[in-house]
Motif scaffolding. Structure first.
Motif, PDB file in Angstrom:
ATOM      1  N   ARG A 226       0.824  -1.208   0.000  1.00  0.00           N
ATOM      2  CA  ARG A 226       0.000   0.000   0.000  1.00  0.00           C
ATOM      3  C   ARG A 226       0.861   1.262   0.000  1.00  0.00           C
ATOM      4  NH1 ARG A 226      -4.663  -0.998   4.427  1.00  0.00           N
ATOM      5  NH2 ARG A 226      -5.135   1.188   3.898  1.00  0.00           N
ATOM      6  N   VAL A 227       1.999   1.198   0.681  1.00  0.00           N
ATOM      7  CA  VAL A 227       2.918   2.345   0.657  1.00  0.00           C
ATOM      8  C   VAL A 227       3.486   2.529  -0.745  1.00  0.00           C
ATOM      9  CG1 VAL A 227       5.098   3.258   1.535  1.00  0.00           C
ATOM     10  CG2 VAL A 227       3.511   2.104   3.092  1.00  0.00           C
ATOM     11  N   VAL A 228       3.928   1.431  -1.358  1.00  0.00           N
ATOM     12  CA  VAL A 228       4.507   1.501  -2.697  1.00  0.00           C
ATOM     13  C   VAL A 228       3.472   1.992  -3.699  1.00  0.00           C
ATOM     14  CG1 VAL A 228       5.485   0.141  -4.587  1.00  0.00           C
ATOM     15  CG2 VAL A 228       6.279  -0.222  -2.246  1.00  0.00           C
ATOM     16  N   ALA A 229       2.237   1.538  -3.555  1.00  0.00           N
ATOM     17  CA  ALA A 229       1.168   1.980  -4.462  1.00  0.00           C
ATOM     18  C   ALA A 229       0.988   3.491  -4.404  1.00  0.00           C
ATOM     19  CB  ALA A 229      -0.141   1.269  -4.105  1.00  0.00           C
ATOM     20  N   GLU A 230       1.165   4.057  -3.220  1.00  0.00           N
ATOM     21  CA  GLU A 230       1.014   5.508  -3.075  1.00  0.00           C
ATOM     22  C   GLU A 230       2.196   6.253  -3.698  1.00  0.00           C
ATOM     23  OE1 GLU A 230      -1.152   8.845  -2.023  1.00  0.00           O
ATOM     24  OE2 GLU A 230      -1.739   6.724  -1.975  1.00  0.00           O
ATOM     25  N   LEU A 231       3.357   5.590  -3.820  1.00  0.00           N
ATOM     26  CA  LEU A 231       4.525   6.216  -4.448  1.00  0.00           C
ATOM     27  C   LEU A 231       4.434   6.224  -5.969  1.00  0.00           C
ATOM     28  CD1 LEU A 231       7.488   4.740  -2.343  1.00  0.00           C
ATOM     29  CD2 LEU A 231       6.800   7.141  -2.432  1.00  0.00           C
ATOM     30  N   ARG A 232       3.745   5.257  -6.526  1.00  0.00           N
ATOM     31  CA  ARG A 232       3.693   5.141  -7.977  1.00  0.00           C
ATOM     32  C   ARG A 232       3.037   6.370  -8.596  1.00  0.00           C
ATOM     33  NH1 ARG A 232       1.885  -1.230  -8.324  1.00  0.00           N
ATOM     34  NH2 ARG A 232       3.914  -2.081  -7.748  1.00  0.00           N
ATOM     35  N   GLY A 233       3.656   6.843  -9.652  1.00  0.00           N
ATOM     36  CA  GLY A 233       3.146   8.023 -10.325  1.00  0.00           C
ATOM     37  C   GLY A 233       3.714   9.320  -9.776  1.00  0.00           C
ATOM     38  N   ARG A 234       4.343   9.238  -8.610  1.00  0.00           N
ATOM     39  CA  ARG A 234       4.945  10.446  -8.016  1.00  0.00           C
ATOM     40  C   ARG A 234       6.304  10.133  -7.376  1.00  0.00           C
ATOM     41  NH1 ARG A 234       0.358   9.224  -4.998  1.00  0.00           N
ATOM     42  NH2 ARG A 234      -0.800  10.806  -6.119  1.00  0.00           N
ATOM     43  N   PHE A 235       6.913   9.047  -7.838  1.00  0.00           N
ATOM     44  CA  PHE A 235       8.179   8.606  -7.244  1.00  0.00           C
ATOM     45  C   PHE A 235       9.264   9.667  -7.388  1.00  0.00           C
ATOM     46  CE2 PHE A 235      12.190   6.175  -7.178  1.00  0.00           C
ATOM     47  CZ  PHE A 235      12.051   5.538  -5.963  1.00  0.00           C
ATOM     48  N   ALA A 239      11.240  11.369  -4.419  1.00  0.00           N
ATOM     49  CA  ALA A 239      12.687  11.153  -4.327  1.00  0.00           C
ATOM     50  C   ALA A 239      13.440  12.465  -4.167  1.00  0.00           C
ATOM     51  CB  ALA A 239      13.188  10.420  -5.564  1.00  0.00           C
ATOM     52  N   LYS A 240      12.826  13.565  -4.536  1.00  0.00           N
ATOM     53  CA  LYS A 240      13.456  14.878  -4.448  1.00  0.00           C
ATOM     54  C   LYS A 240      13.108  15.606  -3.152  1.00  0.00           C
ATOM     55  CE  LYS A 240      12.943  17.260  -8.295  1.00  0.00           C
ATOM     56  NZ  LYS A 240      12.238  17.754  -9.510  1.00  0.00           N
ATOM     57  N   HIS A 241      12.352  14.941  -2.295  1.00  0.00           N
ATOM     58  CA  HIS A 241      11.943  15.581  -1.040  1.00  0.00           C
ATOM     59  C   HIS A 241      12.863  15.157   0.102  1.00  0.00           C
ATOM     60  CE1 HIS A 241       9.529  16.514   2.532  1.00  0.00           C
ATOM     61  NE2 HIS A 241       8.965  17.448   1.786  1.00  0.00           N
ATOM     62  N   LYS A 242      13.127  16.089   1.016  1.00  0.00           N
ATOM     63  CA  LYS A 242      14.073  15.846   2.115  1.00  0.00           C
ATOM     64  C   LYS A 242      13.744  14.603   2.919  1.00  0.00           C
ATOM     65  CE  LYS A 242      16.060  18.127   6.173  1.00  0.00           C
ATOM     66  NZ  LYS A 242      16.123  19.377   6.966  1.00  0.00           N
ATOM     67  N   PHE A 243      12.475  14.393   3.275  1.00  0.00           N
ATOM     68  CA  PHE A 243      12.096  13.260   4.125  1.00  0.00           C
ATOM     69  C   PHE A 243      11.569  12.085   3.309  1.00  0.00           C
ATOM     70  CE2 PHE A 243      11.182  17.088   6.881  1.00  0.00           C
ATOM     71  CZ  PHE A 243      12.374  17.001   7.578  1.00  0.00           C
ATOM     72  N   ALA A 244      10.774  12.378   2.302  1.00  0.00           N
ATOM     73  CA  ALA A 244      10.178  11.307   1.500  1.00  0.00           C
ATOM     74  C   ALA A 244      11.233  10.510   0.737  1.00  0.00           C
ATOM     75  CB  ALA A 244       9.147  11.883   0.532  1.00  0.00           C
ATOM     76  N   SER A 245      12.406  11.133   0.477  1.00  0.00           N
ATOM     77  CA  SER A 245      13.459  10.413  -0.251  1.00  0.00           C
ATOM     78  C   SER A 245      13.904   9.163   0.501  1.00  0.00           C
ATOM     79  CB  SER A 245      14.658  11.340  -0.497  1.00  0.00           C
ATOM     80  OG  SER A 245      15.218  11.780   0.727  1.00  0.00           O
ATOM     81  N   ILE A 247      11.973   7.277   2.275  1.00  0.00           N
ATOM     82  CA  ILE A 247      10.929   6.281   2.015  1.00  0.00           C
ATOM     83  C   ILE A 247      11.169   5.640   0.654  1.00  0.00           C
ATOM     84  CG2 ILE A 247       8.446   5.963   1.629  1.00  0.00           C
ATOM     85  CD1 ILE A 247       7.992   8.239   3.646  1.00  0.00           C
ATOM     86  N   CYS A 248      11.562   6.460  -0.326  1.00  0.00           N
ATOM     87  CA  CYS A 248      11.857   5.920  -1.657  1.00  0.00           C
ATOM     88  C   CYS A 248      12.972   4.882  -1.603  1.00  0.00           C
ATOM     89  CB  CYS A 248      12.237   7.052  -2.607  1.00  0.00           C
ATOM     90  SG  CYS A 248      10.887   8.189  -2.967  1.00  0.00           S
ATOM     91  N   GLU A 249      14.009   5.180  -0.822  1.00  0.00           N
ATOM     92  CA  GLU A 249      15.093   4.204  -0.635  1.00  0.00           C
ATOM     93  C   GLU A 249      14.567   2.873  -0.123  1.00  0.00           C
ATOM     94  OE1 GLU A 249      18.646   5.212   1.589  1.00  0.00           O
ATOM     95  OE2 GLU A 249      17.902   7.275   1.575  1.00  0.00           O
ATOM     96  N   LYS A 250      13.793   2.967   0.975  1.00  0.00           N
ATOM     97  CA  LYS A 250      13.290   1.755   1.612  1.00  0.00           C
ATOM     98  C   LYS A 250      12.355   0.995   0.681  1.00  0.00           C
ATOM     99  CE  LYS A 250      15.139   2.147   5.768  1.00  0.00           C
ATOM    100  NZ  LYS A 250      16.071   3.233   5.576  1.00  0.00           N
ATOM    101  N   ALA A 251      11.584   1.733  -0.132  1.00  0.00           N
ATOM    102  CA  ALA A 251      10.675   1.078  -1.073  1.00  0.00           C
ATOM    103  C   ALA A 251      11.454   0.258  -2.096  1.00  0.00           C
ATOM    104  CB  ALA A 251       9.804   2.117  -1.779  1.00  0.00           C
ATOM    105  N   LEU A 252      12.625   0.757  -2.487  1.00  0.00           N
ATOM    106  CA  LEU A 252      13.457   0.014  -3.428  1.00  0.00           C
ATOM    107  C   LEU A 252      14.139  -1.177  -2.765  1.00  0.00           C
ATOM    108  CD1 LEU A 252      15.188   2.973  -5.318  1.00  0.00           C
ATOM    109  CD2 LEU A 252      13.434   1.445  -6.232  1.00  0.00           C
ATOM    110  N   LEU A 253      14.541  -1.010  -1.517  1.00  0.00           N
ATOM    111  CA  LEU A 253      15.327  -2.042  -0.835  1.00  0.00           C
ATOM    112  C   LEU A 253      14.505  -3.171  -0.239  1.00  0.00           C
ATOM    113  CD1 LEU A 253      17.911   0.184   1.051  1.00  0.00           C
ATOM    114  CD2 LEU A 253      18.407  -1.418  -0.806  1.00  0.00           C
ATOM    115  N   TYR A 254      13.341  -2.829   0.324  1.00  0.00           N
ATOM    116  CA  TYR A 254      12.635  -3.794   1.163  1.00  0.00           C
ATOM    117  C   TYR A 254      11.358  -4.352   0.558  1.00  0.00           C
ATOM    118  CZ  TYR A 254      15.811  -2.476   4.877  1.00  0.00           C
ATOM    119  OH  TYR A 254      16.929  -2.263   5.633  1.00  0.00           O
ATOM    120  N   TYR A 255      11.012  -3.923  -0.663  1.00  0.00           N
ATOM    121  CA  TYR A 255       9.808  -4.503  -1.247  1.00  0.00           C
ATOM    122  C   TYR A 255      10.207  -5.464  -2.350  1.00  0.00           C
ATOM    123  CZ  TYR A 255       4.856  -4.875  -2.168  1.00  0.00           C
ATOM    124  OH  TYR A 255       3.593  -5.372  -2.303  1.00  0.00           O
TER     125      TYR A 255
END
Length: 338
Positions: A226-235, A239-245, A247-255
């Protein structure tokens, strides 16, 4: 401990236990002696402290350690008596620099009945404790040490889940809830946090992003999805945001790889790589673990080759490399060497 005290026993300081407990060396001496003391010796320590010096020592920088030892080694009657001295002050003690350690020890070593007494007196102040720099540690101790049937007090967190997820101390309590609550209590909390109307807000806040990162690392597969689904289309934007970046890392590593490939497709689209390499959070020279470097290091099959080619092409366009570009170049070199 002084040389003179090396051969002393608890009986040698009888009548001076409170005085010694408030002293750095004396407190350490008493603690050491209590670990091997007989019931009679422990009784002597107890009677000098309770009831007259109990609250004083609980809040003392050295004395609190002696009280903790009494909770650890004392009899049921002794710990009941000390708890009786604390009950009316439990909220204040839970938020006190030294006394909070005693409350946590009482929770960890106490019987179910004693733990229930602590909850009863703390319950009106649960949310105040959660938001307190020291008190939140006591709430975490309750979550970790109580039996599942005794955790009903945590139901209060459901309505506050979004605010807790973004709070510096509340986020830690919320993660502790995810780890320790039974599913029937955990599920409503997760649902509240993963609500689509809330997720994007949490991505963009410091402590909210910590909460989401925990879900990507430790959560159930469907929760990560569900977290990854929310990233799709706006990754790219995330990835360019101070905190959300992060989350992008973890989405690539742990899913799973399918989800990671879908996110990589967004990086490969049009000018995404160029944009990311210009951004201070999508790529940061101080860390090898930001989004683009993370993408280079994971297994992506054919997409990995295309990603490397696109990064190499962008690097060749730059005759003068900044620190950030040098960091990407190093990450790329590491991948090629492997």
């Amino acid at each position: 401990m002084t040389r003179k005290m090396q051969n002393w026993k608890l009986k040698d300081i009888a009548g001076h236990i409170t005085e010694f407990s408030g002293d750095r060396i004396g407190s350490r001496f008493i603690q050491t002696q209590m670990e091997t003391a007989s019931l009679e010796e422990l009784k002597g320590v107890f009677h000098e402290i309770v009831p007259y010096s109990t609250l004083q020592l609980i809040q003392d920088i050295y004395g609190n350690h002696v009280i903790q030892k009494l909770f650890e080694y004392g009899t049921q009657n002794q710990t009941d008596a000390m708890l009786g001295m604390m009950e009316k002050h439990v909220f204040q003690l839970a938020c006190h620099s030294y006394a909070s350690f005693v409350v946590r020890k009482a929770v960890a070593c106490g019987s179910p009945a004693q733990q229930s007494r602590i909850i009863t007196h703390l319950k009106p102040h649960i949310m105040a404790c959660v938001r307190h720099a020291i008190g939140h540690e006591v709430i975490q101790s309750l979550l970790r040490n109580l039996a599942p049937e005794a955790l009903s007090f945590a139901s209060i967190f459901t309505a506050e889940a979004l605010r807790l997820a973004s709070h510096p101390f509340g986020s830690r309590v919320l993660q502790c809830c995810f780890e320790n609550l039974p599913n029937r209590q955990r599920s409503p909390l997760i649902e509240e946090v993963l609500n689509r109307g809330h997720l994007r807000e949490l991505f963009l806040t410091q402590f909210g992003s910590y909460t989401i990162q925990w879900i990507l690392e430790e959560g159930y597969p469907e929760e990560k999805g569900r977290v990854v689904a929310e990233l799709r289309g706006r990754f790219l934007d995330m990835a360019k945001h101070k905190f959300a970046s992060h989350i992008c890392e973890k989405a690539l590593l742990y899913y799973n790889s399918d989800a990671s490939r879908a996110l990589i497709d967004e990086i490969l689209d049009s000018n995404s790589i160029r944009c990311m390499m210009r951004d201070q959070y999508a790529i940061d020279a101080r860390s090898p673990d930001y989004v683009l470097q993370t993408a280079l290091r994971i297994q992506l099959g054919q997409r990995k080759k295309l990603l490397i080619e696109n990064v190499e092409g962008e690097l060749k366009k730059r005759q003068k490399l900044s620190r950030a570009y040098m960091s990407v170049q190093q990450a790329l070199n590491d991948v090629v060497e492997c």
